[in-house]
Each structure stands twice: as structure tokens, then as C-alpha cells.
Design a protein around this motif. Structure first.
Motif, PDB file in Angstrom:
ATOM      1  N   SER A  51      41.455   3.589  13.875  1.00 51.26           N
ATOM      2  CA  SER A  51      42.793   3.003  13.796  1.00 51.26           C
ATOM      3  C   SER A  51      43.244   3.138  12.345  1.00 51.26           C
ATOM      4  CB  SER A  51      42.768   1.531  14.193  1.00 51.26           C
ATOM      5  OG  SER A  51      42.477   1.394  15.556  1.00 51.26           O
ATOM      6  N   TYR A  52      44.514   3.385  12.143  1.00 53.02           N
ATOM      7  CA  TYR A  52      45.001   3.720  10.805  1.00 53.02           C
ATOM      8  C   TYR A  52      46.415   3.179  10.626  1.00 53.02           C
ATOM      9  CZ  TYR A  52      44.739   6.635   6.606  1.00 53.02           C
ATOM     10  OH  TYR A  52      44.653   7.068   5.312  1.00 53.02           O
ATOM     11  N   HIS A  53      46.787   2.903   9.378  1.00 47.58           N
ATOM     12  CA  HIS A  53      48.151   2.464   9.092  1.00 47.58           C
ATOM     13  C   HIS A  53      48.719   3.228   7.896  1.00 47.58           C
ATOM     14  CE1 HIS A  53      46.145   0.083   5.952  1.00 47.58           C
ATOM     15  NE2 HIS A  53      47.318   0.106   5.342  1.00 47.58           N
ATOM     16  N   LEU A  54      50.031   3.321   7.893  1.00 51.25           N
ATOM     17  CA  LEU A  54      50.792   3.875   6.771  1.00 51.25           C
ATOM     18  C   LEU A  54      52.021   2.991   6.619  1.00 51.25           C
ATOM     19  CD1 LEU A  54      51.555   6.059   4.659  1.00 51.25           C
ATOM     20  CD2 LEU A  54      52.554   7.373   6.548  1.00 51.25           C
ATOM     21  N   ILE A  55      52.192   2.394   5.435  1.00 46.30           N
ATOM     22  CA  ILE A  55      53.328   1.510   5.180  1.00 46.30           C
ATOM     23  C   ILE A  55      54.145   2.093   4.026  1.00 46.30           C
ATOM     24  CG2 ILE A  55      54.076  -0.840   4.640  1.00 46.30           C
ATOM     25  CD1 ILE A  55      51.327  -1.811   5.636  1.00 46.30           C
ATOM     26  N   ARG A  56      55.422   2.331   4.305  1.00 43.22           N
ATOM     27  CA  ARG A  56      56.307   2.933   3.311  1.00 43.22           C
ATOM     28  C   ARG A  56      57.534   2.046   3.108  1.00 43.22           C
ATOM     29  NH1 ARG A  56      56.278   8.942   6.122  1.00 43.22           N
ATOM     30  NH2 ARG A  56      57.257   7.762   7.802  1.00 43.22           N
ATOM     31  N   ALA A  57      58.070   2.033   1.876  1.00 39.89           N
ATOM     32  CA  ALA A  57      59.254   1.233   1.560  1.00 39.89           C
ATOM     33  C   ALA A  57      60.387   2.129   1.066  1.00 39.89           C
ATOM     34  CB  ALA A  57      58.924   0.185   0.501  1.00 39.89           C
ATOM     35  N   TYR A  58      61.608   1.670   1.350  1.00 44.17           N
ATOM     36  CA  TYR A  58      62.816   2.416   1.002  1.00 44.17           C
ATOM     37  C   TYR A  58      63.877   1.460   0.481  1.00 44.17           C
ATOM     38  CZ  TYR A  58      60.444   5.747   4.022  1.00 44.17           C
ATOM     39  OH  TYR A  58      59.510   6.576   4.576  1.00 44.17           O
ATOM     40  N   GLU A  59      64.824   1.978  -0.250  1.00 43.99           N
ATOM     41  CA  GLU A  59      65.904   1.163  -0.805  1.00 43.99           C
ATOM     42  C   GLU A  59      66.875   0.685   0.273  1.00 43.99           C
ATOM     43  OE1 GLU A  59      65.647   0.081  -3.875  1.00 43.99           O
ATOM     44  OE2 GLU A  59      63.827   1.287  -3.948  1.00 43.99           O
ATOM     45  N   SER A  60      67.029   1.473   1.332  1.00 43.16           N
ATOM     46  CA  SER A  60      67.966   1.139   2.407  1.00 43.16           C
ATOM     47  C   SER A  60      67.580   1.923   3.656  1.00 43.16           C
ATOM     48  CB  SER A  60      69.393   1.509   2.009  1.00 43.16           C
ATOM     49  OG  SER A  60      69.485   2.926   1.846  1.00 43.16           O
ATOM     50  N   GLU A  61      68.208   1.595   4.769  1.00 45.10           N
ATOM     51  CA  GLU A  61      67.950   2.343   6.004  1.00 45.10           C
ATOM     52  C   GLU A  61      68.435   3.785   5.862  1.00 45.10           C
ATOM     53  OE1 GLU A  61      66.809   3.205  10.014  1.00 45.10           O
ATOM     54  OE2 GLU A  61      66.064   1.992   8.374  1.00 45.10           O
ATOM     55  N   SER A  62      69.554   3.984   5.207  1.00 44.32           N
ATOM     56  CA  SER A  62      70.034   5.364   5.021  1.00 44.32           C
ATOM     57  C   SER A  62      69.078   6.156   4.120  1.00 44.32           C
ATOM     58  CB  SER A  62      71.461   5.384   4.475  1.00 44.32           C
ATOM     59  OG  SER A  62      71.532   4.741   3.221  1.00 44.32           O
ATOM     60  N   HIS A  63      68.482   5.513   3.122  1.00 46.58           N
ATOM     61  CA  HIS A  63      67.482   6.170   2.271  1.00 46.58           C
ATOM     62  C   HIS A  63      66.252   6.542   3.092  1.00 46.58           C
ATOM     63  CE1 HIS A  63      64.108   5.873  -0.848  1.00 46.58           C
ATOM     64  NE2 HIS A  63      64.721   7.016  -1.066  1.00 46.58           N
ATOM     65  N   ARG A  64      65.828   5.649   3.989  1.00 44.36           N
ATOM     66  CA  ARG A  64      64.668   5.932   4.851  1.00 44.36           C
ATOM     67  C   ARG A  64      64.942   7.166   5.707  1.00 44.36           C
ATOM     68  NH1 ARG A  64      62.418   5.059   9.974  1.00 44.36           N
ATOM     69  NH2 ARG A  64      64.362   4.264  10.833  1.00 44.36           N
ATOM     70  N   LEU A  65      66.083   7.193   6.349  1.00 40.28           N
ATOM     71  CA  LEU A  65      66.414   8.312   7.232  1.00 40.28           C
ATOM     72  C   LEU A  65      66.551   9.625   6.467  1.00 40.28           C
ATOM     73  CD1 LEU A  65      68.931   6.481   9.575  1.00 40.28           C
ATOM     74  CD2 LEU A  65      66.543   7.073  10.060  1.00 40.28           C
ATOM     75  N   ALA A  66      67.245   9.607   5.343  1.00 45.15           N
ATOM     76  CA  ALA A  66      67.437  10.826   4.547  1.00 45.15           C
ATOM     77  C   ALA A  66      66.112  11.332   3.975  1.00 45.15           C
ATOM     78  CB  ALA A  66      68.438  10.570   3.423  1.00 45.15           C
TER      79      ALA A  66
END
Length: 114
Positions: A51-66
């Protein structure tokens, strides 16, 4: 200040956890960082080596998508670790939420203490 946090959880094919982690650490995470993604935590679960995890952070939802559009379309990903990573995943789930920077920092710090 809140940021968008994405948590990916993987159930890996039996016995592939250590190989998956090696590929993530040596190839995939450096590509994430190069693409400007904030990788908060990644690694195997305490309860199950596959089992594995990856946690990522972004400034905004649009930043995450782009960021993800650019990352997953890149030759570095497609011609790099993509096939090796995908071939080891049985199930992938994702959740996206808003967290404060303090919460993000606490997750980052807790991963270092395990």
C-alpha cells in the motif's frame, strides 16, 4: 492561508512495494519537483508493504489541474517512469481537499519522523 491538497492512495500488485518506492524516489518524485509540484509525503504504508501514498499540494485547484496536465503530458513522464509505475498499481484512489499551511507542514514533519 489554505492550499489544495491531493492524496493519492495505491494498492500495489503483491510484492511490488519496494520496487515501486525505488522508482518513485529515483525517477518520479524528482520529475514532480522539477514540474513545480509540492510533494508533501510519499511512501509505503505501515500496515502493508504493498500500500502506498502520494500527497501533493497546490496553490489552487486551477494550479493543480494545470500542473498535472503539463506533468502527465510531458515526455519526461511518458518516456520515463510512467510504464514502470502504472504496471505495479492494482487500484488507485484520490481525494482532494483544502488544508491550512500549518496542517500541510504537520503532515510533512510527521512523515520524516516515521
Amino acid at each position: 492561508m489554505t492550499r489544495i491538497v491531493e492524496i493519492l492512495m495505491y494498492t500495489l500488485k503483491p510484492g511490488s512495494g519496494s520496487d515501486f518506492h525505488r522508482i518513485m524516489q529515483e525517477a518520479s518524485i524528482p520529475l514532480h519537483l522539477k514540474a513545480g509540484m509540492d510533494v508533501i509525503s510519499y511512501g509505503g504504508s505501515i500496515h502493508d508493504g504493498d500500500s502506498y501514498h502520494l500527497i501533493r499540494a497546490y496553490e489552487s485547484e486551477s494550479h493543480r489541474l494545470a500542473s498535472q496536465d503539463a506533468f502527465y503530458a510531458s515526455a519526461a513522464w511518458r518516456e520515463g517512469p510512467r510504464a514502470d509505475i502504472i504496471s505495479r498499481i492494482e487500484v488507485s484512489t484520490m481525494t482532494v481537499m483544502a488544508l491550512t499551511q500549518d496542517a500541510i507542514d504537520a503532515i510533512r514533519a510527521s512523515r520524516k519522523s516515521i
